[in-house]
Write a protein that holds these residues in place. Structure first.
Motif, PDB file in Angstrom:
ATOM      1  N   HIS A 254       0.893  -1.034   0.006  1.00  0.00           N
ATOM      2  CA  HIS A 254      -0.022  -0.069   0.346  1.00  0.00           C
ATOM      3  C   HIS A 254       1.014   1.017  -0.096  1.00  0.00           C
ATOM      4  O   HIS A 254       2.012   1.236  -0.002  1.00  0.00           O
ATOM      5  CB  HIS A 254      -1.202   0.216   0.948  1.00  0.00           C
ATOM      6  N   LYS A 270       0.576  -4.046   4.307  1.00  0.00           N
ATOM      7  CA  LYS A 270      -0.335  -4.297   4.831  1.00  0.00           C
ATOM      8  C   LYS A 270       0.005  -6.107   5.349  1.00  0.00           C
ATOM      9  O   LYS A 270      -0.607  -6.057   6.698  1.00  0.00           O
ATOM     10  CB  LYS A 270      -1.125  -3.796   4.050  1.00  0.00           C
ATOM     11  N   TYR A 316       0.088  -5.302  10.466  1.00  0.00           N
ATOM     12  CA  TYR A 316      -0.325  -3.872  10.189  1.00  0.00           C
ATOM     13  C   TYR A 316      -0.486  -3.123  11.087  1.00  0.00           C
ATOM     14  O   TYR A 316      -1.473  -3.412  10.970  1.00  0.00           O
ATOM     15  CB  TYR A 316      -0.861  -4.260   8.738  1.00  0.00           C
ATOM     16  N   VAL A 318      -2.516   0.620  11.249  1.00  0.00           N
ATOM     17  CA  VAL A 318      -3.152   0.788  10.102  1.00  0.00           C
ATOM     18  C   VAL A 318      -3.141   2.405  10.912  1.00  0.00           C
ATOM     19  O   VAL A 318      -3.195   3.615   9.864  1.00  0.00           O
ATOM     20  CB  VAL A 318      -4.619   0.852  10.307  1.00  0.00           C
TER      21      VAL A 318
END
Length: 512
Positions: A254, A270, A316, A318
């Motif tokens: 990403h 990710k 991951y 966020v």
């Protein structure tokens, strides 16, 4: 008795006269190509040269280190000399192009010794000025003759024009291996070689026609490494020294772009695992050791093939990309069975407050190069990213002196372990260039940039040198061959039986 007259009108006489004339002109031409050094006033400072030669170490087989003199003047002359031999070059604009033959002879005659550089500049008012002598060291340790890199623009959004190129480190010549103009403008990346061998190469093409080109001698294969059991097709590769296996990370990548901060891009991982491609069986093997809920990424083999090094991130995050950090890991590998042992943590990201990326083991197995940044693994966008060296016998590590205030990334070894190569944005904080440094028992020299025939090359080149790799010879591959191969449907890989690892003993066996 009159002497015999020589009749120049005869065919033989004409030939002799022409030969003598050519010898005179040729000799004069040779003399004219070696300018004399002027009488000059001494200046108490060194001249400004770009690239700078002061204090660097160069391999005996390197191409000429052409440079530009940045001090103002109306004429320029430079003498390069050692205990044996001298080369003198001149240019009205200060663009010093050193003759290949003279340069090669000078380095060979002065290997394991210093070469001096005297710069003369003619000032419009003061006449000729001689600046202080600068010196560089010539190592008898040779460097691999070629480097292969991806030529790509400054912004990942504009990747529609890219090439895989190879450049000679011995004479500066360049040729193209693959050009995406011939492959529907798709994204080509992650070229890789088995221990610097130009006969064992792979190249991944992301978008249709997608797949991985594998070169094994004269045999070219086009393989689809995407399966229903993996996150993605193979992303970041590492050849096992046997040539039997290729370790791939499989990633869900990403990108974040920023408009109101100095940070303009972050590449995030990710999800990721590491899988093994068996080239003989053309199958993908998954191991629970390397396919966990955490993020396994950037595989790299030890030169004996007994260990796989990689980085490991927690699941991951966020909310804050700066919390995504990676440990440095190692796991044992059994080539006969294709099984892995228990992972070993060499560096813990929480303990060191840094994130590790791009591990690479020296050919003798004693040293490990790697990057560390504040977060993430894709360090080409991390200004604070630096190169570190670990002694694998003691596990002690240090930050190398070759680092600058800007990005340093993707370190790698020459095939003899005497030279390091890495990319750096130290010139302008925009474009990545390959830099080289001599290595000896944990000590590195001041680095120099990839030599170019044109001294002004880097002032006008608006392209990146991406993922440079040493190779021991020229890659025998043409863009048309790559285009023809990838125009076909890639061969699908099958998936091997998953592997179960005992958490107590570390023993690996097929899962029931």
């Amino acid at each position: 008795m009159m002497g015999q007259r020589y009749d120049v009108s005869s065919g033989c006489g004409v030939l002799w006269c022409r030969l003598i004339f050519l010898l005179i002109i040729g000799g004069g031409g040779l003399l004219c190509c070696t300018p004399s050094l002027p009488k000059a006033h001494q200046v108490g400072r060194v001249a400004l040269m770009e690239p700078d030669l002061q204090g660097i170490a160069v391999p005996v087989n390197i191409a000429p280190l052409n440079f530009v003199i940045q001090n103002r003047g109306v004429d320029y002359r430079v003498a390069l000399y050692g205990k044996h031999g001298k080369v003198v070059v001149s240019d009205a604009d200060g663009e010093m192009r050193i003759p290949l033959t003279g340069w090669k002879n000078l380095l060979m005659l002065n290997r394991d010794d210093s070469v001096s550089v005297d710069v003369y500049i003619r000032d419009e008012n003061r006449g000729w000025l001689q600046f202080q002598t600068t010196r560089f060291f010539v190592s008898s340790d040779s460097i691999d003759p070629y480097v292969v890199y991806r030529n790509i623009g400054p912004n990942n959004v504009l990747w529609s024009a890219m090439r895989i190129e190879q450049q000679s480190l011995e004479d500066g010549s360049m040729s193209v291996i693959a050009d995406n103009k011939l492959t529907r403008r798709n994204c080509m990346n992650c070229h890789s070689f088995n221990q610097n061998n130009p006969e064992q190469m792979l190249l991944h093409l992301r978008t249709p026609p997608g797949g991985t080109m594998v070169k094994q001698g004269d045999l070219l294969s086009f393989i689809n490494t995407q399966t229903q059991s993996t996150i993605s097709a193979g992303t970041y590769p590492a050849w096992h020294p046997s040539g039997h296996f290729i370790a791939f990370s499989v990633n869900q990548i990403h990108q974040r772009f920023f408009l109101q901060t100095r940070k303009y891009e972050v590449v995030e991982d990710k999800m990721s695992d590491i899988v093994l491609l068996d080239l003989v069986k053309q199958s993908i093997m998954k191991s629970p050791v390397l396919s966990t809920d955490n993020r396994e990424n950037l595989p790299s083999w030890s030169p004996d093939g007994k260990f796989l090094y990689y980085v490991l991130g927690n699941p991951y995050c966020v909310s804050d990309y700066r919390e995504n950090r990676y440990n440095l890991m190692r796991v044992a590998f059994d080539e006969k069975t294709g099984l892995f042992g228990s992972p070993d943590t060499l560096l813990n990201a929480v303990a060191i407050g840094k994130s590790v990326s791009f591990p690479d083991v020296s050919p003798d197995g004693r040293w490990l190069l790697f990057c560390m940044a504040d977060y993430g693994y894709f360090t080409v966008y991390n200004t604070e990213s630096d190169i570190y060296l670990m002694n694998l016998r003691t596990r002690e590590y240090k930050r190398l002196d070759i680092n600058s205030d800007f990005v340093e990334s993707y370190p790698t070894w020459s095939s003899n372990g005497k030279w390091l190569m890495f990319v750096s944005k130290r010139c302008d904080n925009m474009f990545s260039r390959p830099w080289f440094a001599h290595f000896r028992e944990g000590v590195v020299s001041s680095p120099f940039v990839l030599p170019q025939k044109d001294p002004l090359f880097y002032e006008t080149c608006l392209r990146n040198f991406n993922r440079p790799e040493f190779v021991t010879g020229k890659v025998d591959l043409e863009p048309s061959q790559v285009a023809q191969l990838v125009s076909q449907k890639p061969l699908d890989c099958k998936v091997e039986v998953p592997i179960h690892v005992d958490g107590v003993t570390g023993a690996s066996r097929p899962a029931p």
